[in-house]
Design a protein around this motif. Structure first.
Motif, PDB file in Angstrom:
ATOM      1  N   ARG A 144      -5.967 -51.196  16.420  1.00  0.00           N
ATOM      2  CA  ARG A 144      -4.861 -50.794  15.547  1.00  0.00           C
ATOM      3  C   ARG A 144      -4.908 -51.571  14.227  1.00  0.00           C
ATOM      4  N   MET A 145      -5.238 -52.863  14.281  1.00  0.00           N
ATOM      5  CA  MET A 145      -5.284 -53.677  13.071  1.00  0.00           C
ATOM      6  C   MET A 145      -6.293 -53.118  12.069  1.00  0.00           C
ATOM      7  N   TYR A 146      -7.466 -52.770  12.562  1.00  0.00           N
ATOM      8  CA  TYR A 146      -8.504 -52.277  11.650  1.00  0.00           C
ATOM      9  C   TYR A 146      -8.212 -50.855  11.158  1.00  0.00           C
ATOM     10  N   THR A 147      -7.660 -50.008  11.999  1.00  0.00           N
ATOM     11  CA  THR A 147      -7.318 -48.664  11.523  1.00  0.00           C
ATOM     12  C   THR A 147      -6.169 -48.728  10.524  1.00  0.00           C
ATOM     13  N   MET A 343      -1.693 -58.349  11.874  1.00  0.00           N
ATOM     14  CA  MET A 343      -1.887 -57.330  12.906  1.00  0.00           C
ATOM     15  C   MET A 343      -1.522 -55.935  12.398  1.00  0.00           C
ATOM     16  N   ASP A 344      -0.795 -55.881  11.281  1.00  0.00           N
ATOM     17  CA  ASP A 344      -0.461 -54.595  10.684  1.00  0.00           C
ATOM     18  C   ASP A 344      -1.485 -54.200   9.623  1.00  0.00           C
ATOM     19  N   GLY A 345      -2.608 -54.907   9.578  1.00  0.00           N
ATOM     20  CA  GLY A 345      -3.709 -54.510   8.703  1.00  0.00           C
ATOM     21  C   GLY A 345      -3.873 -55.329   7.438  1.00  0.00           C
ATOM     22  N   ASP A 346      -3.079 -56.360   7.240  1.00  0.00           N
ATOM     23  CA  ASP A 346      -3.172 -57.167   6.029  1.00  0.00           C
ATOM     24  C   ASP A 346      -4.240 -58.248   6.214  1.00  0.00           C
ATOM     25  N   ILE A 347      -5.500 -57.843   6.213  1.00  0.00           N
ATOM     26  CA  ILE A 347      -6.598 -58.786   6.444  1.00  0.00           C
ATOM     27  C   ILE A 347      -7.445 -59.013   5.199  1.00  0.00           C
ATOM     28  N   ASP A 348      -7.065 -58.432   4.070  1.00  0.00           N
ATOM     29  CA  ASP A 348      -7.852 -58.601   2.846  1.00  0.00           C
ATOM     30  C   ASP A 348      -8.016 -60.067   2.431  1.00  0.00           C
ATOM     31  N   PRO A 349      -6.982 -60.931   2.553  1.00  0.00           N
ATOM     32  CA  PRO A 349      -7.199 -62.336   2.192  1.00  0.00           C
ATOM     33  C   PRO A 349      -8.319 -62.990   2.993  1.00  0.00           C
ATOM     34  N   PHE A 350      -8.450 -62.641   4.283  1.00  0.00           N
ATOM     35  CA  PHE A 350      -9.517 -63.191   5.104  1.00  0.00           C
ATOM     36  C   PHE A 350     -10.872 -62.634   4.664  1.00  0.00           C
TER      37      PHE A 350
END
Length: 374
Positions: A144-147, A343-350
């Motif tokens: 779900r995180m990646y989608t 977990m809601d998809g905000d992984i751009d900083p990483f």
């Protein structure tokens, strides 16, 4: 009004030496000449590839040209306001600067994606680790995180293979069709760890779960991966699905085994066996590209003692829900406290921290005892 003296200088035409406008113009001219070649427009795959590359190149050039123009204008306005002692434009100048800086940061990240396959779309595969229901639930959370990440960016994404299990997902493969999806996501490969109070534990104890993520590029005809017919075995079987009238009565699912490497790929999302075979071959091609790339890196590592092997079992990130909230990347040491946002998809900083870290030649740090507490 006070802005940092190097504020507009940060919006650099060369992006730290990564961006070469003259080289981009030469490439654009060469691709435009290619479109005039006889028979060009009759070859659909070639047309789509070249026109797609032209669009990306023109977009890169226009972005930096506009940034250069905007930064020069902002420099002039700032100098004029400072000379006249006019503070009434401070908020407008700051707003314009922040907008330009945000566009600069985004453009600079794209300039870090210069690998052979970085501009490609991506296949993202998730495997639950040991731990039964808890691990399968963690794999479904990552799916779900990646989608959600793909949806945030407007990227087309589709689950091409899914093996469900009690409590969640045993394994899944997602196809993300978007320029630079592979380049952005390639740093996500590795082991992801979850620490939380398990909703499946009646005693409310804290559990640790693991899931592995693999990223492969969706390859086009510019990157050659040779797959000999005698090296593969193709099996068909009845795909899973709903029962009753919707039960699948045909052997439409496809499993392809690459005999020399032992790599196995499956696809069952399409009703047509032929379509499933095409997707499975595309996944196999991508996995073989990554397999041979890693083999080459390991061979090169024999002559570069400072380079550390990135093993399958390497733990790259921890997601902690209790007793506190934190997501930490063990390679870059970057962390955030908003685990729900991640977990809601905000992984751009990483993603961006890892790209900058790897571009600067950083090596993944070993997981220490302190890290293990995260």
């Amino acid at each position: 009004m006070r802005l940092r003296s190097r504020s507009c200088a940060e919006i650099s035409w060369t992006s730290g030496g990564v961006f070469d406008p003259d080289e981009i113009r030469k490439t654009i001219a060469a691709r435009e000449e290619e479109t005039s070649a006889p028979g060009f427009w009759s070859d659909q795959s070639r047309t789509e590839r070249v026109m797609g590359e032209l669009k990306l190149l023109r977009g890169r050039l226009e972005t930096w040209e506009q940034l250069k123009k905007d930064s020069e204008t902002l420099e002039e306005i700032y100098a004029m306001a400072r000379e006249e002692g006019d503070t009434s434009m401070e908020s407008d100048i700051r707003s314009a600067y922040e907008d330009a800086k945000a566009r600069f940061d985004s453009a600079q990240i794209l300039e870090l994606l210069s690998g052979e396959a970085d501009r490609s779309g991506a296949f993202l595969t998730i495997h639950a680790g040991s731990g039964g229901t808890e691990a399968c639930d963690w794999a479904s959370m990552l799916l779900r995180m990646y989608t959600r990440w793909a949806e945030r960016h407007g990227y087309k994404n589709e689950v091409v293979d899914l093996l469900e299990a009690e409590g969640g997902v045993k394994s899944a493969t997602v196809q993300i069709d978007a320029p630079y999806a592979y380049g952005r996501l390639k740093g996500e490969s590795g082991v992801h760890r979850l620490v939380r109070i398990s909703p499946f534990d009646a005693n409310a104890r804290r559990h640790t779960s693991f899931a592995s993520v693999y990223i492969f590029p969706i390859l086009d005809d510019t990157i050659d991966v040779d797959i000999r017919p005698e090296d593969i075995r193709i099996d068909t079987y009845r795909s899973g699905g709903a029962g009753g009238q919707k039960v699948n009565k045909t052997d439409s699912a496809v499993r392809i085994t690459h005999l020399p490497t032992g790599i196995v790929v499956t696809c069952q999302n399409e009703r047509s066996q032929y379509k499933n075979k095409d997707v499975a071959m595309s996944v196999l091609k991508s996995r073989l590209y990554e397999h041979y790339r890693e083999q080459k890196e390991k061979e090169n590592a024999r002559f570069a003692s400072e380079k550390k092997e990135i093993a399958w079992g390497s733990q790259i990130r921890s997601y902690v829900f209790q007793p506190y909230t934190m997501v930490k990347d063990h390679r870059t040491k970057f962390s955030v406290g908003n685990v729900q946002g991640v977990m809601d998809g905000d992984i751009d900083p990483f993603i961006e921290n890892w790209l900058q870290f790897s571009w600067s030649g950083g090596s993944p740090a070993p997981v220490t005892a302190d890290d293990d507490e995260v």
